[in-house]
Structures are given as C-alpha cells and as structure tokens.
Design a protein around this motif. Structure first.
Motif, PDB file in Angstrom:
ATOM      1  N   UNK A 119       0.838  -1.200   0.000  1.00 29.75           N
ATOM      2  CA  UNK A 119       0.000   0.000   0.000  1.00 29.75           C
ATOM      3  C   UNK A 119       0.878   1.256   0.000  1.00 29.75           C
ATOM      4  N   UNK A 120       1.909   1.254   0.843  1.00 24.23           N
ATOM      5  CA  UNK A 120       2.825   2.397   0.907  1.00 24.23           C
ATOM      6  C   UNK A 120       3.590   2.546  -0.408  1.00 24.23           C
ATOM      7  N   UNK A 121       4.047   1.439  -0.966  1.00 26.44           N
ATOM      8  CA  UNK A 121       4.767   1.482  -2.240  1.00 26.44           C
ATOM      9  C   UNK A 121       3.885   1.980  -3.371  1.00 26.44           C
ATOM     10  N   UNK A 122       2.638   1.550  -3.379  1.00 27.03           N
ATOM     11  CA  UNK A 122       1.698   1.997  -4.400  1.00 27.03           C
ATOM     12  C   UNK A 122       1.454   3.504  -4.265  1.00 27.03           C
ATOM     13  N   UNK A 123       1.257   3.940  -3.035  1.00 25.18           N
ATOM     14  CA  UNK A 123       1.065   5.373  -2.802  1.00 25.18           C
ATOM     15  C   UNK A 123       2.258   6.177  -3.253  1.00 25.18           C
ATOM     16  N   UNK A 124       3.458   5.694  -2.935  1.00 26.61           N
ATOM     17  CA  UNK A 124       4.673   6.393  -3.338  1.00 26.61           C
ATOM     18  C   UNK A 124       4.795   6.441  -4.861  1.00 26.61           C
ATOM     19  N   UNK A 125       4.495   5.317  -5.506  1.00 28.54           N
ATOM     20  CA  UNK A 125       4.594   5.300  -6.966  1.00 28.54           C
ATOM     21  C   UNK A 125       3.568   6.242  -7.584  1.00 28.54           C
ATOM     22  N   UNK A 126       2.346   6.238  -7.075  1.00 23.46           N
ATOM     23  CA  UNK A 126       1.300   7.111  -7.619  1.00 23.46           C
ATOM     24  C   UNK A 126       1.638   8.594  -7.452  1.00 23.46           C
ATOM     25  N   UNK A 127       2.370   8.929  -6.407  1.00 24.02           N
ATOM     26  CA  UNK A 127       2.743  10.333  -6.181  1.00 24.02           C
ATOM     27  C   UNK A 127       4.076  10.682  -6.822  1.00 24.02           C
ATOM     28  N   UNK A 128       4.710   9.702  -7.467  1.00 24.53           N
ATOM     29  CA  UNK A 128       5.974   9.964  -8.157  1.00 24.53           C
ATOM     30  C   UNK A 128       7.180   9.968  -7.251  1.00 24.53           C
ATOM     31  N   UNK A 129       7.060   9.483  -6.035  1.00 20.54           N
ATOM     32  CA  UNK A 129       8.192   9.505  -5.108  1.00 20.54           C
ATOM     33  C   UNK A 129       8.757   8.106  -4.843  1.00 20.54           C
ATOM     34  N   UNK A 130       8.578   7.202  -5.751  1.00 18.56           N
ATOM     35  CA  UNK A 130       8.992   5.806  -5.554  1.00 18.56           C
ATOM     36  C   UNK A 130      10.353   5.532  -6.179  1.00 18.56           C
ATOM     37  N   UNK A 131      11.368   6.318  -5.845  1.00 20.09           N
ATOM     38  CA  UNK A 131      12.691   6.168  -6.427  1.00 20.09           C
ATOM     39  C   UNK A 131      13.399   4.929  -5.889  1.00 20.09           C
ATOM     40  N   UNK A 132      13.376   4.710  -4.589  1.00 20.22           N
ATOM     41  CA  UNK A 132      14.110   3.630  -3.945  1.00 20.22           C
ATOM     42  C   UNK A 132      13.191   2.515  -3.460  1.00 20.22           C
ATOM     43  N   UNK A 133      12.410   1.921  -4.353  1.00 20.24           N
ATOM     44  CA  UNK A 133      11.478   0.873  -3.932  1.00 20.24           C
ATOM     45  C   UNK A 133      12.208  -0.404  -3.550  1.00 20.24           C
ATOM     46  N   UNK A 134      11.755  -1.036  -2.521  1.00 18.09           N
ATOM     47  CA  UNK A 134      12.220  -2.352  -2.098  1.00 18.09           C
ATOM     48  C   UNK A 134      11.861  -3.348  -3.209  1.00 18.09           C
ATOM     49  N   UNK A 135      12.765  -4.313  -3.527  1.00 23.29           N
ATOM     50  CA  UNK A 135      12.444  -5.306  -4.566  1.00 23.29           C
ATOM     51  C   UNK A 135      11.168  -6.100  -4.255  1.00 23.29           C
ATOM     52  N   UNK A 136      10.871  -6.299  -2.963  1.00 25.33           N
ATOM     53  CA  UNK A 136       9.654  -7.005  -2.573  1.00 25.33           C
ATOM     54  C   UNK A 136       8.400  -6.201  -2.854  1.00 25.33           C
ATOM     55  N   UNK A 137       8.562  -4.918  -3.076  1.00 26.80           N
ATOM     56  CA  UNK A 137       7.449  -4.044  -3.431  1.00 26.80           C
ATOM     57  C   UNK A 137       7.460  -3.801  -4.941  1.00 26.80           C
TER      58      UNK A 137
END
Length: 163
Positions: free
Chosen positions: A27-45
């Motif tokens: 959920x947090x990863x999806x939110x970060x990606x939707x807001x454009x702030x998902x630069x350092x995503x965990x591989x599990x996400x």
C-alpha cells in the motif's frame, strides 16, 4: 458489449489492487509510486507493483486501461452480465468448495423459478445446465449437502427448506 476476456482482466486488476491495498508495505509502495516519489522501492514491493499493467515505474497511469477496467467492473453489476459470462465448465476439485458452488447454483435456479416449486429431473437439469456443464455433480452435491431434496425415484426435486 464487453467480452468475457475484458471482464476477466478487469476482475484480475481489481483483485490485484485490493490485495495490494491490504498489505501495508505494498500500500505504501503503491502510494509512493502514484505520487511519483517511488525512487528507492524495495524489490519485494517493486516486483508486485510491476504486475500492474495500468501503472508504470514512474507513476504514470494508463488512463485507457483504467477507464476500460472501470467500465467492465460496472458492467459486472448490471443485469446484462448474464448474457456475457459463460457457465462453469469445471467445479472446484475440493469437495467442500464444490458443494458450496453447487449449492449456490441450485439456490440461484430456485430463486429464478420460484423457491416453492418442485421440478422434474429434466426441468432441473435444463435449468442447471444454464450455469454448469457438470449437471449431475451439481445436483448430487446439493442433495448430499441437504440443500436439494428429491423423491425416492429422483423424479422430482425441490429446495429442502420448502419441504
């Protein structure tokens, strides 16, 4: 109107999205990606999020896919869906799951023909065939589960609650 494959895709997208929303890290990863702030995503996400065919790694949404999915999901709630969705060709292998599906089919048939009616075997078979290719198993499952009652010769069937 909509094709069954479109409906399958829409359901798959909805299931996937809601499964992700139920997991805090996704959920947090999806939110970060939707807001454009998902630069350092965990591989599990990153792995699960990459399965979303309507959202790219930079957070751009494929609006055509989202709109088509929303339209298909809306269609699934309409009375027209019965004209699109085919019958079950196979029942679950698990006995309890098979019985549950079979009983739901039988209850649906009697909701439509009238819960207080008695149906002859050919009439019941024809009604069940609208929902499943495996009519004898559905009929037997419903009888074994106590949802469907029948005469000793199997010539007449009714909902057990209506005896």
């Amino acid at each position: 109107m909509a094709l069954s494959s479109d409906l399958d895709g829409a359901l798959a997208r909805a299931r996937m999205l809601f499964a992700m929303l139920a997991a805090p890290t996704l959920r947090a990863g999806l939110g970060a990606r939707l807001t454009g702030s998902a630069v350092d995503e965990d591989p599990g996400v990153r792995g699960p999020l990459s399965a979303l065919d309507w959202l790219d790694a930079e957070g751009r949404i494929d609006l055509d896919t989202v709109r088509a999915t929303a339209e298909s999901l809306g269609f699934l709630r309409s009375d027209q869906v019965l004209l699109e969705v085919g019958r079950l060709e196979e029942l679950p292998v698990d006995i309890e799951e098979s019985r549950e599906v079979s009983c739901r089919i039988v209850r649906t048939v009697f909701e439509r023909v009238g819960p207080g009616r008695r149906l002859g075997e050919p009439e019941l078979n024809a009604a069940l065939a609208m929902f499943t290719a495996n009519v004898p198993v559905v009929r037997r499952d419903a009888v074994d589960a106590g949802v469907l009652a029948r005469t000793a010769d199997g010539g007449s069937y009714w909902l057990a609650a209506d005896q």
